[in-house]
Design a protein around this motif. Structure first.
Motif, PDB file in Angstrom:
ATOM      1  N   ALA A 252      12.133  -2.489 -29.987  1.00  0.00           N
ATOM      2  CA  ALA A 252      12.711  -3.781 -30.341  1.00  0.00           C
ATOM      3  C   ALA A 252      12.847  -3.901 -31.860  1.00  0.00           C
ATOM      4  O   ALA A 252      13.873  -4.358 -32.375  1.00  0.00           O
ATOM      5  CB  ALA A 252      11.840  -4.921 -29.791  1.00  0.00           C
ATOM      6  N   VAL A 253      11.815  -3.458 -32.583  1.00  0.00           N
ATOM      7  CA  VAL A 253      11.861  -3.529 -34.048  1.00  0.00           C
ATOM      8  C   VAL A 253      12.943  -2.600 -34.581  1.00  0.00           C
ATOM      9  O   VAL A 253      13.694  -2.959 -35.491  1.00  0.00           O
ATOM     10  CB  VAL A 253      10.476  -3.200 -34.656  1.00  0.00           C
ATOM     11  CG1 VAL A 253      10.548  -3.102 -36.177  1.00  0.00           C
ATOM     12  CG2 VAL A 253       9.460  -4.265 -34.246  1.00  0.00           C
ATOM     13  N   ARG A 254      13.062  -1.399 -33.985  1.00  0.00           N
ATOM     14  CA  ARG A 254      14.139  -0.479 -34.380  1.00  0.00           C
ATOM     15  C   ARG A 254      15.505  -1.140 -34.211  1.00  0.00           C
ATOM     16  O   ARG A 254      16.354  -1.101 -35.101  1.00  0.00           O
ATOM     17  CB  ARG A 254      14.111   0.778 -33.505  1.00  0.00           C
ATOM     18  CG  ARG A 254      13.284   1.860 -34.092  1.00  0.00           C
ATOM     19  CD  ARG A 254      13.290   3.106 -33.208  1.00  0.00           C
ATOM     20  NE  ARG A 254      12.030   3.783 -33.467  1.00  0.00           N
ATOM     21  CZ  ARG A 254      11.090   4.034 -32.562  1.00  0.00           C
ATOM     22  NH1 ARG A 254      11.304   3.709 -31.285  1.00  0.00           N
ATOM     23  NH2 ARG A 254       9.986   4.612 -32.918  1.00  0.00           N
ATOM     24  N   GLY A 255      15.691  -1.764 -33.053  1.00  0.00           N
ATOM     25  CA  GLY A 255      16.969  -2.420 -32.775  1.00  0.00           C
ATOM     26  C   GLY A 255      17.250  -3.521 -33.788  1.00  0.00           C
ATOM     27  O   GLY A 255      18.369  -3.671 -34.276  1.00  0.00           O
ATOM     28  N   LEU A 256      16.193  -4.293 -34.113  1.00  0.00           N
ATOM     29  CA  LEU A 256      16.388  -5.435 -35.008  1.00  0.00           C
ATOM     30  C   LEU A 256      16.569  -5.017 -36.466  1.00  0.00           C
ATOM     31  O   LEU A 256      17.181  -5.741 -37.249  1.00  0.00           O
ATOM     32  CB  LEU A 256      15.201  -6.409 -34.890  1.00  0.00           C
ATOM     33  CG  LEU A 256      15.166  -7.223 -33.592  1.00  0.00           C
ATOM     34  CD1 LEU A 256      13.799  -7.861 -33.378  1.00  0.00           C
ATOM     35  CD2 LEU A 256      16.256  -8.305 -33.599  1.00  0.00           C
ATOM     36  N   LEU A 257      16.056  -3.838 -36.843  1.00  0.00           N
ATOM     37  CA  LEU A 257      16.171  -3.404 -38.245  1.00  0.00           C
ATOM     38  C   LEU A 257      17.313  -2.410 -38.453  1.00  0.00           C
ATOM     39  O   LEU A 257      18.010  -2.459 -39.467  1.00  0.00           O
ATOM     40  CB  LEU A 257      14.867  -2.777 -38.734  1.00  0.00           C
ATOM     41  CG  LEU A 257      13.635  -3.692 -38.800  1.00  0.00           C
ATOM     42  CD1 LEU A 257      12.429  -2.918 -39.322  1.00  0.00           C
ATOM     43  CD2 LEU A 257      13.881  -4.919 -39.666  1.00  0.00           C
ATOM     44  N   SER A 258      17.465  -1.484 -37.489  1.00  0.00           N
ATOM     45  CA  SER A 258      18.435  -0.406 -37.689  1.00  0.00           C
ATOM     46  C   SER A 258      19.676  -0.554 -36.831  1.00  0.00           C
ATOM     47  O   SER A 258      20.585   0.267 -36.906  1.00  0.00           O
ATOM     48  CB  SER A 258      17.786   0.946 -37.378  1.00  0.00           C
ATOM     49  OG  SER A 258      16.599   1.086 -38.087  1.00  0.00           O
ATOM     50  N   GLY A 259      19.719  -1.547 -35.998  1.00  0.00           N
ATOM     51  CA  GLY A 259      20.831  -1.677 -35.062  1.00  0.00           C
ATOM     52  C   GLY A 259      20.516  -0.918 -33.791  1.00  0.00           C
ATOM     53  O   GLY A 259      19.552  -0.161 -33.726  1.00  0.00           O
ATOM     54  N   GLY A 260      21.336  -1.113 -32.741  1.00  0.00           N
ATOM     55  CA  GLY A 260      21.052  -0.479 -31.465  1.00  0.00           C
ATOM     56  C   GLY A 260      20.632  -1.521 -30.452  1.00  0.00           C
ATOM     57  O   GLY A 260      20.654  -2.717 -30.749  1.00  0.00           O
ATOM     58  N   PRO A 261      20.187  -1.062 -29.264  1.00  0.00           N
ATOM     59  CA  PRO A 261      19.864  -2.035 -28.207  1.00  0.00           C
ATOM     60  C   PRO A 261      18.738  -2.975 -28.633  1.00  0.00           C
ATOM     61  O   PRO A 261      17.729  -2.534 -29.191  1.00  0.00           O
ATOM     62  CB  PRO A 261      19.445  -1.157 -27.031  1.00  0.00           C
ATOM     63  CG  PRO A 261      19.267   0.214 -27.564  1.00  0.00           C
ATOM     64  CD  PRO A 261      20.031   0.316 -28.846  1.00  0.00           C
ATOM     65  N   VAL A 262      18.915  -4.261 -28.396  1.00  0.00           N
ATOM     66  CA  VAL A 262      17.934  -5.271 -28.784  1.00  0.00           C
ATOM     67  C   VAL A 262      17.450  -6.064 -27.579  1.00  0.00           C
ATOM     68  O   VAL A 262      16.242  -6.217 -27.362  1.00  0.00           O
ATOM     69  CB  VAL A 262      18.531  -6.231 -29.849  1.00  0.00           C
ATOM     70  CG1 VAL A 262      17.639  -7.448 -30.036  1.00  0.00           C
ATOM     71  CG2 VAL A 262      18.717  -5.516 -31.177  1.00  0.00           C
ATOM     72  N   ALA A 263      18.386  -6.543 -26.781  1.00  0.00           N
ATOM     73  CA  ALA A 263      18.067  -7.458 -25.685  1.00  0.00           C
ATOM     74  C   ALA A 263      16.972  -6.903 -24.778  1.00  0.00           C
ATOM     75  O   ALA A 263      15.961  -7.582 -24.514  1.00  0.00           O
ATOM     76  CB  ALA A 263      19.319  -7.791 -24.880  1.00  0.00           C
ATOM     77  N   GLY A 264      17.142  -5.667 -24.304  1.00  0.00           N
ATOM     78  CA  GLY A 264      16.172  -5.061 -23.379  1.00  0.00           C
ATOM     79  C   GLY A 264      14.788  -4.975 -23.976  1.00  0.00           C
ATOM     80  O   GLY A 264      13.834  -5.594 -23.462  1.00  0.00           O
ATOM     81  N   PRO A 265      14.621  -4.245 -25.102  1.00  0.00           N
ATOM     82  CA  PRO A 265      13.263  -4.101 -25.658  1.00  0.00           C
ATOM     83  C   PRO A 265      12.635  -5.420 -26.110  1.00  0.00           C
ATOM     84  O   PRO A 265      11.419  -5.605 -25.970  1.00  0.00           O
ATOM     85  CB  PRO A 265      13.447  -3.150 -26.841  1.00  0.00           C
ATOM     86  CG  PRO A 265      14.895  -2.921 -27.009  1.00  0.00           C
ATOM     87  CD  PRO A 265      15.593  -3.362 -25.766  1.00  0.00           C
ATOM     88  N   VAL A 266      13.460  -6.364 -26.628  1.00  0.00           N
ATOM     89  CA  VAL A 266      12.877  -7.652 -27.036  1.00  0.00           C
ATOM     90  C   VAL A 266      12.356  -8.388 -25.813  1.00  0.00           C
ATOM     91  O   VAL A 266      11.245  -8.941 -25.822  1.00  0.00           O
ATOM     92  CB  VAL A 266      13.906  -8.518 -27.819  1.00  0.00           C
ATOM     93  CG1 VAL A 266      13.392  -9.945 -27.984  1.00  0.00           C
ATOM     94  CG2 VAL A 266      14.185  -7.899 -29.192  1.00  0.00           C
ATOM     95  N   THR A 267      13.143  -8.383 -24.734  1.00  0.00           N
ATOM     96  CA  THR A 267      12.703  -9.053 -23.511  1.00  0.00           C
ATOM     97  C   THR A 267      11.386  -8.448 -23.011  1.00  0.00           C
ATOM     98  O   THR A 267      10.440  -9.168 -22.665  1.00  0.00           O
ATOM     99  CB  THR A 267      13.779  -8.935 -22.414  1.00  0.00           C
ATOM    100  OG1 THR A 267      15.019  -9.359 -22.962  1.00  0.00           O
ATOM    101  CG2 THR A 267      13.427  -9.773 -21.203  1.00  0.00           C
TER     102      THR A 267
END
Lengths: 314, 253
Positions: B213-228
């Motif tokens: 989730a942090v990777r997605g939020l900082l570097s772009g990429g999938p966010v919804a799944g890991p954040v959930t």
């Protein structure tokens, strides 16, 4: 607040507390009048600390009830906490904070403004001669300093009732005297003190009334003088001026003694019960031309009282 | 009553934070150790893992942040256990303050320390070459998510603190529990090369989902799944461990 008598600052009836198989308190009654010191005396494990913890709202009794300042400790703990100060057997200051920070924290927790809490901390540090150490971490304090800081911490809220749970355990005689002086000062200001101690001279020095507990039960109550007189006999001690005369002095003492005569080091001692014994002994020694370096009649120490009350366990 | 609880909590949080002034080792714990991990992982493993340290840093920084965060939750338990064994708790409980304040103050202080550690690692990561590809909002979102997860996980630490006798035991327990948890994850490597059973574990491991989730939020990429999944883990930990910890807390003190 309830039907109980508020002529007592602390009033407990029938306190019972069990921890698993162990019964720490087995029906303890206590009554302390405002502005007086009650000494709760007993050996390790007698239940002293448990009694204090109940009265300080830290644990609930399994049976019985207690009131502090007229408030029931179980039903009105918040009000009780507003009246009391607690100094634990193990100094409960935060060792990582400085003296000032410890007192500041408590002042703020008690609702003082930041400047008021600072002023209160400074005044207490001054009063307990800790000003020079105010900026040092409490963990670096000596035992006596830490105990004084702990006492100061329990006084930030100006408590009307103060619990001192073995306040001088582990202190050197000088620090002990300092703590005693502080306690006397507080009592002079009208604070009610419940003092637990294993030291009889401490109870003797400070307490107007003593409750002796053992195995969670009260085994004796009274003033220090009451307790001493309960054991009865006084002791006569004679130190011969000439060591060679010890045997003859021993015989002279034997003629007035109410029990067996002992020789301890170069001192002859024996229990006496007859009020005229001392005069008789002096005449006898004089007639025989026996010189003595020291002759005294003393009341039993509280240690002796305590031993006789608790049997072999003290 | 509530303003009192908030004020008491603030005072007790201050008390925990001001300790740093007198115990610099705590700061070393909080700053030097994660920085050391960051440097070692980047320069020792970087080339072998991803071709170059810079390349690996992009992947591993979120993992290192999460690992450090998880270990640091044990500080809550260590602090509480120390207060109980040293008698500080008895003093606090004998004062007319909000009953929740000693626990809440400790947790609040530890969240502030966690925020400091996360920010420090991000800044040093950026100095070493890490690039935030998203924006300030996503970055704050990542920090917020990390702190939410840390608070939820700290209840495990509170529970452990109530069950063991000394602060050292809290530390040992934390190490034994969290070392495998953080390593058997996708924090530092792609779990694809792990044996099947370990891969299955690594994929559901909260370390993995929070790092993703942090990777997605900082570097772009999938966010919804890991954040959930991260929030689900946080919620689950909270629901299970907060009541157990509070019950153990009431029993212990």
């Amino acid at each position: 607040m309830s039907g109980m008598d508020t002529t007592y600052a602390i009033h407990a009836e029938g306190l019972v507390k069990r921890f698993g198989e162990t019964t720490a308190l087995d029906g303890v009654d206590l009554a302390v009048r405002p502005g007086t010191v009650l000494g709760l005396l007993g050996p390790n494990g007698a239940g002293k600390t448990t009694a204090v913890r109940i009265l300080a709202t830290l644990v609930r009794p399994d049976a019985g009830h207690a009131e502090v300042g007229g408030f029931d400790v179980a039903r009105r703990p918040h009000e009780v906490r507003g009246l009391i100060g607690l100094t634990g057997q193990y100094a409960s200051v935060d060792e990582t904070l400085t003296g000032t920070e410890n007192l500041l924290m408590i002042g703020r927790l008690l609702g003082l403004s930041r400047p008021a809490a600072r002023a209160r901390a400074a005044a207490l540090l001054e009063r307990f001669e800790l000003t020079a150490a105010a900026g040092r971490a409490a963990g670096k304090y000596s035992g006596g300093m830490r105990r004084r800081l702990d006492l100061a911490a329990s006084l930030v809220g100006d408590p009307r009732v103060l619990y001192l749970d073995e306040p001088t355990t582990g202190l050197d005689p000088r620090s002990r005297n300092e703590v005693w002086d502080i306690v006397r000062g507080l009592v002079a200001d009208g604070v009610t003190v419940l003092l637990t101690t294993q030291y009889l001279d401490e109870a003797d020095q400070l307490a107007g009334e003593i409750v002796v507990i053992d195995h969670g039960r009260v085994i004796a109550t009274g003033t220090p003088a009451d307790l001493k007189s309960r054991v009865g006999a006084q002791t006569v001690t004679v130190r011969p001026a000439v060591i060679d005369e010890t045997g003859r002095i021993r015989e002279a003492v034997g003629r007035v003694a109410a029990g067996p005569v002992d020789v301890s080091g170069d001192v002859v001692l024996a229990p006496v019960s007859d009020p005229g014994a001392l005069a008789k002994l002096v005449r006898d020694l004089d007639e025989q031309g026996l010189a003595v370096a020291e002759l005294a009649l003393r009341s039993p120490s509280l240690d002796e009282v305590f031993l006789s009350l608790t049997g072999a366990r003290a | 009553m509530t303003t009192m609880a908030l004020r008491n909590t603030g005072t007790l949080a201050w008390r925990t934070l001001v300790q740093i002034k007198h115990n610099p080792f705590e700061l070393i714990d909080f700053s030097v150790q994660p920085i050391m991990f960051l440097l070692l992982f980047t320069y020792v493993f970087g080339g072998a893992m991803a071709g170059s340290p810079a390349e690996y840093l992009t992947f591993a920084l979120p993992g290192i942040v999460v690992q450090n965060l998880i270990f640091a939750t044990m500080n809550t338990g260590i602090g509480l256990n120390t207060d109980i064994t040293k008698g500080v708790f008895d003093r606090l409980r004998s004062l007319p303050i909000a009953r929740s304040a000693p626990l809440a103050g400790r947790i609040l202080a530890d969240v502030i320390k966690q925020a400091w550690a996360v920010a420090l690692l991000l800044v040093i990561g950026i100095v070493l070459g890490f690039r935030i590809e998203t924006g300030p909002a996503a970055t704050l979102g990542a920090i917020g998510l990390l702190l939410v997860f840390a608070v939820a996980l700290s209840w495990v630490s509170v529970l452990v603190a109530m069950l063991v006798s000394t602060p050292e035991k809290v530390q040992i327990f934390g190490f034994v529990l969290f070392f495998p948890l953080t390593m058997a994850s996708g924090a530092f490597v792609d779990p694809a090369t792990m044996p099947g059973w370990l891969q299955a574990f690594a994929e559901v491991n909260p370390t993995t989902v929070v790092a993703d989730a942090v990777r997605g939020l900082l570097s772009g990429g999938p966010v919804a799944g890991p954040v959930t999944w991260s929030l689900a883990w946080a919620g689950g930990l909270l629901v299970v461990f907060a009541p157990l910890a509070v019950r153990a807390f009431r029993r212990r003190i």
